[in-house]
Write a protein that holds these residues in place. Structure first.
Motif, mmCIF file in Angstrom:
data_model
loop_
_atom_site.group_PDB
_atom_site.id
_atom_site.type_symbol
_atom_site.label_atom_id
_atom_site.label_comp_id
_atom_site.label_asym_id
_atom_site.label_seq_id
_atom_site.Cartn_x
_atom_site.Cartn_y
_atom_site.Cartn_z
ATOM 1 N N GLN A 271 -3.802 14.762 61.418
ATOM 2 C CA GLN A 271 -4.827 14.987 60.408
ATOM 3 C C GLN A 271 -5.561 16.295 60.702
ATOM 4 O O GLN A 271 -5.866 16.593 61.852
ATOM 5 C CB GLN A 271 -5.829 13.831 60.389
ATOM 6 N N PRO B 135 -12.799 21.444 58.235
ATOM 7 C CA PRO B 135 -12.734 21.608 56.775
ATOM 8 C C PRO B 135 -11.754 22.708 56.348
ATOM 9 O O PRO B 135 -11.037 22.558 55.362
ATOM 10 C CB PRO B 135 -14.171 21.959 56.391
ATOM 11 N N LEU C 6 -8.305 21.298 56.613
ATOM 12 C CA LEU C 6 -8.101 20.341 55.526
ATOM 13 C C LEU C 6 -7.790 21.090 54.229
ATOM 14 O O LEU C 6 -6.844 20.751 53.513
ATOM 15 C CB LEU C 6 -9.341 19.457 55.351
ATOM 16 N N ARG D 83 -4.111 20.550 52.541
ATOM 17 C CA ARG D 83 -4.007 19.856 51.266
ATOM 18 C C ARG D 83 -3.625 20.808 50.131
ATOM 19 O O ARG D 83 -2.746 20.515 49.334
ATOM 20 C CB ARG D 83 -5.310 19.139 50.915
ATOM 21 N N ARG E 242 -7.585 18.416 40.885
ATOM 22 C CA ARG E 242 -7.443 16.964 41.010
ATOM 23 C C ARG E 242 -7.300 16.292 39.647
ATOM 24 O O ARG E 242 -6.496 15.394 39.473
ATOM 25 C CB ARG E 242 -8.648 16.363 41.747
ATOM 26 N N ILE F 182 -5.172 14.937 47.451
ATOM 27 C CA ILE F 182 -6.543 15.116 47.945
ATOM 28 C C ILE F 182 -7.381 13.925 47.497
ATOM 29 O O ILE F 182 -7.604 13.735 46.299
ATOM 30 C CB ILE F 182 -7.164 16.417 47.396
ATOM 31 N N SER F 183 -7.856 13.149 48.454
ATOM 32 C CA SER F 183 -8.702 12.002 48.116
ATOM 33 C C SER F 183 -10.079 12.500 47.662
ATOM 34 O O SER F 183 -10.432 13.667 47.865
ATOM 35 C CB SER F 183 -8.865 11.087 49.330
ATOM 36 N N GLU G 297 -12.916 11.764 48.954
ATOM 37 C CA GLU G 297 -13.684 12.136 50.152
ATOM 38 C C GLU G 297 -13.254 13.508 50.663
ATOM 39 O O GLU G 297 -14.085 14.334 51.036
ATOM 40 C CB GLU G 297 -13.515 11.086 51.256
ATOM 41 N N GLU G 298 -11.952 13.747 50.676
ATOM 42 C CA GLU G 298 -11.450 15.049 51.124
ATOM 43 C C GLU G 298 -11.878 16.148 50.160
ATOM 44 O O GLU G 298 -12.208 17.263 50.593
ATOM 45 C CB GLU G 298 -9.928 15.021 51.238
ATOM 46 N N ILE H 17 -15.289 17.378 51.032
ATOM 47 C CA ILE H 17 -15.263 18.235 52.229
ATOM 48 C C ILE H 17 -14.754 19.620 51.872
ATOM 49 O O ILE H 17 -15.330 20.641 52.284
ATOM 50 C CB ILE H 17 -14.397 17.592 53.337
ATOM 51 N N ILE H 18 -13.671 19.673 51.110
ATOM 52 C CA ILE H 18 -13.096 20.960 50.711
ATOM 53 C C ILE H 18 -14.063 21.727 49.825
ATOM 54 O O ILE H 18 -14.253 22.942 49.991
ATOM 55 C CB ILE H 18 -11.740 20.753 50.013
ATOM 56 N N TYR I 122 -16.759 23.188 51.942
ATOM 57 C CA TYR I 122 -16.201 24.309 52.703
ATOM 58 C C TYR I 122 -16.100 25.555 51.817
ATOM 59 O O TYR I 122 -16.531 26.650 52.223
ATOM 60 C CB TYR I 122 -14.819 23.946 53.273
#
Length: 85
Positions: A18, A22, A25, A29, A57, A66-67, A69-70, A73-74, A77
């Protein structure tokens, strides 16, 4: 039993790989679907960059990669930490 062992190894390997930051990630992704062209991102004001993640998305199928939650974060970032070269 062998199948269970293989499944366990795959699960552990997936968890271990994983992205840790960020930035990692974002790179992992987003580059899984397309080439990352950082210079193109730099054409947008930072405040608009999070919207790109939502468009990807919602309209481009990135919600499978990409969830939610992710995505948060992205988005953070890109808005707060992303530096143009």
């Amino acid at each position: 039993m062998t199948g269970l062992l293989i499944a366990l190894v795959v699960l552990i390997y997936g968890w271990w790989r994983q992205p840790g930051t960020p930035e990692e990630l974002f790179q992992a992704r987003c580059s899984s679907c397309h080439e990352l062209r950082v210079e193109r991102l730099c054409e947008f004001p930072p405040v608009l960059l999070p919207a790109i993640v939502e468009v990807m998305r919602r309209e481009q199928g990135a919600d499978e990669v990409i969830s939610a939650e992710e995505a948060l974060i992205i988005q953070h970032y890109l808005k707060e930490e992303f530096l143009c070269p």
